[in-house]
Design a protein around this motif. Sequence first.
Motif, PDB file in Angstrom:
ATOM      1  N   ALA A 345       1.500  15.005   8.545  1.00 25.57           N
ATOM      2  CA  ALA A 345       2.395  15.074   7.326  1.00 25.57           C
ATOM      3  C   ALA A 345       2.058  14.078   6.279  1.00 25.57           C
ATOM      4  O   ALA A 345       1.295  13.082   6.710  1.00 25.57           O
ATOM      5  CB  ALA A 345       3.941  14.746   7.744  1.00 25.57           C
ATOM      6  N   TYR A 346       2.589  14.364   5.018  1.00 19.56           N
ATOM      7  CA  TYR A 346       2.071  13.175   3.900  1.00 19.56           C
ATOM      8  C   TYR A 346       3.585  12.356   4.077  1.00 19.56           C
ATOM      9  O   TYR A 346       4.590  12.718   3.953  1.00 19.56           O
ATOM     10  CB  TYR A 346       2.128  13.923   2.664  1.00 19.56           C
ATOM     11  N   ARG A 347       3.080  11.073   3.868  1.00 17.66           N
ATOM     12  CA  ARG A 347       4.239   9.869   3.989  1.00 17.66           C
ATOM     13  C   ARG A 347       4.109   9.026   2.813  1.00 17.66           C
ATOM     14  O   ARG A 347       2.785   8.694   2.349  1.00 17.66           O
ATOM     15  CB  ARG A 347       4.346   9.328   5.226  1.00 17.66           C
ATOM     16  N   GLU A 348       5.056   8.526   2.256  1.00 18.79           N
ATOM     17  CA  GLU A 348       4.902   7.673   1.014  1.00 18.79           C
ATOM     18  C   GLU A 348       4.303   6.465   1.277  1.00 18.79           C
ATOM     19  O   GLU A 348       4.467   5.807   2.432  1.00 18.79           O
ATOM     20  CB  GLU A 348       6.436   7.360   0.546  1.00 18.79           C
ATOM     21  N   ILE A 349       3.538   6.055   0.370  1.00 16.75           N
ATOM     22  CA  ILE A 349       2.566   4.711   0.589  1.00 16.75           C
ATOM     23  C   ILE A 349       2.699   4.012  -0.842  1.00 16.75           C
ATOM     24  O   ILE A 349       2.677   2.599  -0.831  1.00 16.75           O
ATOM     25  CB  ILE A 349       1.301   5.004   1.033  1.00 16.75           C
TER      26      ILE A 349
END
Length: 425
Positions: A345-349
């Motif tokens: 998954a893509y996760r906020e950074i």
Amino acid sequence: MHDLRFIRENPSAFDAGLTARGAEAASAAILALDEKSRAITTQMQMAQSRRNEASKAIGKAMGQGDSETAEKLKAEVAELKQSLPALEEQERALATELHDVLSRLPNLPADDVPQGADEDDNVEVARWGTPRDFAFDPKEHADLGPALGLDFETGTAISGARFTFLQGQIARLQRGIGQFMLDYQTIQRGYLECAPPLLVRDEAVFGTGQLPKFYEDLFQTTDGRWLIPTAEVSLTNSVREQIIDDLAKPLRLTALTPCFRSEAGSAGRDTRGYIRQHQFEKVEMVTICRPDDWQAEHDHMIASAEGILQALELPYRKVLLCTGDMGATAKKTFDLEVWLPGQSAYREISSVSWCGDYQARRMNTRFRPEGAKKTEFVHTLNGSGLAVGRTLVAVLENGQQEDGSVLLPEALKPYCGGLEILTPV
């Protein structure tokens, strides 16, 4: 904080903006308070003016020997003096009530921000990099990290949930990541390095919008100060209550600091691992600029955050947040979400936000263009460049090998004493 004149002239547009943010329409209540306050102010000014006129007339009447008129005027002045404190108190109370109402409202979204309720309504704008194909099932960092020095048990034993103890090679890696980011933002992107206070007063946290509404997300000390949830608070407030000359060139600031958040609004989210901690490190970027410069500075700040991810060869996507998912102080926000193969998954950074003059009004920060007499409120922007802990997670998961070791990106090697690979202990 909002411009009261704008609300008077555009009540429907103001309410539409609030509704888009999930807040209730407020113009009617605000304008009613404003009208009442202005009526009291007018009444008080008239009373003061009449008091001054009557006081002058007393001397004139006495000079003419008209003692009867003089006595009547003295009685009138005495009555006015007695009524004025009550009017002044009403004016202060109404001003405080109006200020309190305005201070709790979120910023209005920009016209091109998509309507939506939550993160499901955000709009993906772009992607960079291709997620790696693994010849094995990649692990999440919470499973991969303990053998590398990411000690969740000791952190919890010392401080409780959402604290982690880093040691050895992984502590060195976290330090290297932070230093690399700070060097990149200062040397390549033109931000001025700062070392701001980590403890701030009420006025500072109010200025950037965490108070009064979001106090539960903060940690407070026994002497009433607040631990910063992000260096945005200290950096932005460095210009509070100032009039900046000209501001022809935007003021760009950055800092690598510890950050402290109670995570009151995230119960049950990311309780496992290193993604959501009470204490973490982050490189923050803040820009103070003229209203006409906000778009160029927003683009510059986003590119500054993207540059870190590209240098570390971490796939990511850029997302435009919808009205219901933006932070309360923002008019427009782009999130960068890094690919985590362990979660698939893509996760906020990073979140990069333009706040318009919302924070400037709360801080009373203005600029005076060269040759102009009038001042204007500045615009503020802030963004992560980047969150150090989440970047460490991304480096671990994307660089992991089947034997549990982790290959480091080339850009980090000079910051880790030449270390090229993390090996399980």
